[in-house]
Scaffold this motif. Structure first.
Motif, PDB file in Angstrom:
ATOM      1  N   LEU A 142       5.926  38.931   6.446  1.00  0.00           N
ATOM      2  CA  LEU A 142       5.273  37.972   5.823  1.00  0.00           C
ATOM      3  C   LEU A 142       3.980  37.370   6.408  1.00  0.00           C
ATOM      4  CD1 LEU A 142       8.117  36.298   3.759  1.00  0.00           C
ATOM      5  CD2 LEU A 142       6.394  37.839   2.891  1.00  0.00           C
ATOM      6  N   TYR A 147       1.096  34.716   5.439  1.00  0.00           N
ATOM      7  CA  TYR A 147       1.953  33.472   5.605  1.00  0.00           C
ATOM      8  C   TYR A 147       2.066  32.784   7.033  1.00  0.00           C
ATOM      9  CZ  TYR A 147       4.180  34.651   0.844  1.00  0.00           C
ATOM     10  OH  TYR A 147       4.735  34.897  -0.421  1.00  0.00           O
ATOM     11  N   PRO A 151       6.490  28.604   5.911  1.00  0.00           N
ATOM     12  CA  PRO A 151       6.649  29.106   4.353  1.00  0.00           C
ATOM     13  C   PRO A 151       7.187  30.643   4.405  1.00  0.00           C
ATOM     14  CG  PRO A 151       4.488  28.398   4.685  1.00  0.00           C
ATOM     15  CD  PRO A 151       5.194  28.148   5.714  1.00  0.00           C
ATOM     16  N   ALA A 152       6.913  31.308   5.374  1.00  0.00           N
ATOM     17  CA  ALA A 152       7.589  32.667   5.442  1.00  0.00           C
ATOM     18  C   ALA A 152       9.222  32.505   5.516  1.00  0.00           C
ATOM     19  CB  ALA A 152       7.017  33.552   6.735  1.00  0.00           C
ATOM     20  N   CYS A 154      11.037  30.016   4.585  1.00  0.00           N
ATOM     21  CA  CYS A 154      11.593  29.532   3.191  1.00  0.00           C
ATOM     22  C   CYS A 154      11.303  30.799   2.310  1.00  0.00           C
ATOM     23  CB  CYS A 154      10.706  28.323   2.959  1.00  0.00           C
ATOM     24  SG  CYS A 154      10.967  26.883   3.837  1.00  0.00           S
ATOM     25  N   LYS A 155      10.513  31.469   2.222  1.00  0.00           N
ATOM     26  CA  LYS A 155      10.402  32.724   1.172  1.00  0.00           C
ATOM     27  C   LYS A 155      11.774  33.413   1.533  1.00  0.00           C
ATOM     28  CE  LYS A 155       7.479  36.259  -0.963  1.00  0.00           C
ATOM     29  NZ  LYS A 155       8.056  35.841  -2.361  1.00  0.00           N
ATOM     30  N   GLU A 158      14.862  31.814   0.702  1.00  0.00           N
ATOM     31  CA  GLU A 158      14.863  31.340  -0.764  1.00  0.00           C
ATOM     32  C   GLU A 158      15.164  29.833  -0.659  1.00  0.00           C
ATOM     33  OE1 GLU A 158      17.748  33.619  -2.825  1.00  0.00           O
ATOM     34  OE2 GLU A 158      16.453  35.488  -2.957  1.00  0.00           O
ATOM     35  N   GLU A 160      13.294  26.160  -1.683  1.00  0.00           N
ATOM     36  CA  GLU A 160      12.316  25.689  -2.567  1.00  0.00           C
ATOM     37  C   GLU A 160      11.723  24.086  -1.838  1.00  0.00           C
ATOM     38  OE1 GLU A 160      13.355  25.537  -6.498  1.00  0.00           O
ATOM     39  OE2 GLU A 160      14.273  27.816  -6.348  1.00  0.00           O
ATOM     40  N   PRO A 163       7.715  23.621   2.349  1.00  0.00           N
ATOM     41  CA  PRO A 163       8.411  24.419   3.234  1.00  0.00           C
ATOM     42  C   PRO A 163       8.869  23.973   4.811  1.00  0.00           C
ATOM     43  CG  PRO A 163       6.333  25.345   2.834  1.00  0.00           C
ATOM     44  CD  PRO A 163       6.659  24.230   1.947  1.00  0.00           C
TER      45      PRO A 163
END
Length: 177
Positions: A142, A147, A151-152, A154-155, A158, A160, A163
């Motif tokens: 990511l 990214y 944020p990477a 958190c992605k 998953e 929300e 981040p």
């Protein structure tokens, strides 16, 4: 949780060893010792990409003194710049420069270094990768796609919301920070 990022660099992969040597030669930890510097970010935990910088957080009470010191020490370094800013309502200072093929980013706040989000994020990310090693490759993938680190994570996890805050909440829930 104890985390010695400088020790991790010293015994790490080639980029980490290069970072350790640059830090040692520059004398930055010694020179900024009054500000309790801690090396943090992606390089110490091995999730850096080509453009990753070497982050150092500092506890700064006197911003004028800190700025005078870093100007004196690093003003001749390529790309040197100092910026004062406010981050989440906290006065901060950011210093960037290049040395030995690495971009250094010093970040100071009047918050103990080990309580600053950058350090806490690194400790949480290190914990997550220790618990679920397969995440490392997903995060790096990511990051190569643009990214930022938090944020990477958190992605992949998953998580929300913001981040940066979500990762801190994850760390608190797990008892890491």
């Amino acid at each position: 949780m104890y985390f010695d990022s400088l020790k991790k660099l010293q015994i790490g992969n080639e980029k980490q060893k290069k970072a350790y040597e640059a830090i040692r030669k520059l004398g930055i930890v010694r020179d900024l010792s009054a500000f309790h510097p801690i090396i943090c970010g992606t390089i110490p935990i091995g999730i850096d990409v080509e453009a990753s910088d070497l982050d150092i957080v500092c506890e700064v009470e006197d911003f004028d003194l800190f700025e005078q010191m870093v100007v004196h020490l690093y003003k001749k370094r390529k790309g040197f710049r100092v910026k004062r800013l406010t981050v989440k309502g906290i006065d901060s200072v950011k210093v960037n420069f290049f040395w030995e093929g690495l971009e250094f980013e010093l970040f100071g706040q009047s918050v103990p270094s080990y309580l600053q989000p950058a350090f806490q994020h690194m400790v949480i990310e290190h914990y997550i990768m220790g618990k679920t090693p397969h995440i490392r490759a997903q995060v790096i993938n990511l990051k190569t796609k643009g990214y930022k680190t938090e944020p990477a994570f958190c992605k992949v996890l998953e998580l929300e919301g913001d981040p940066y805050e979500a990762l801190l909440q994850y760390g608190k829930k797990e008892g890491i920070v």
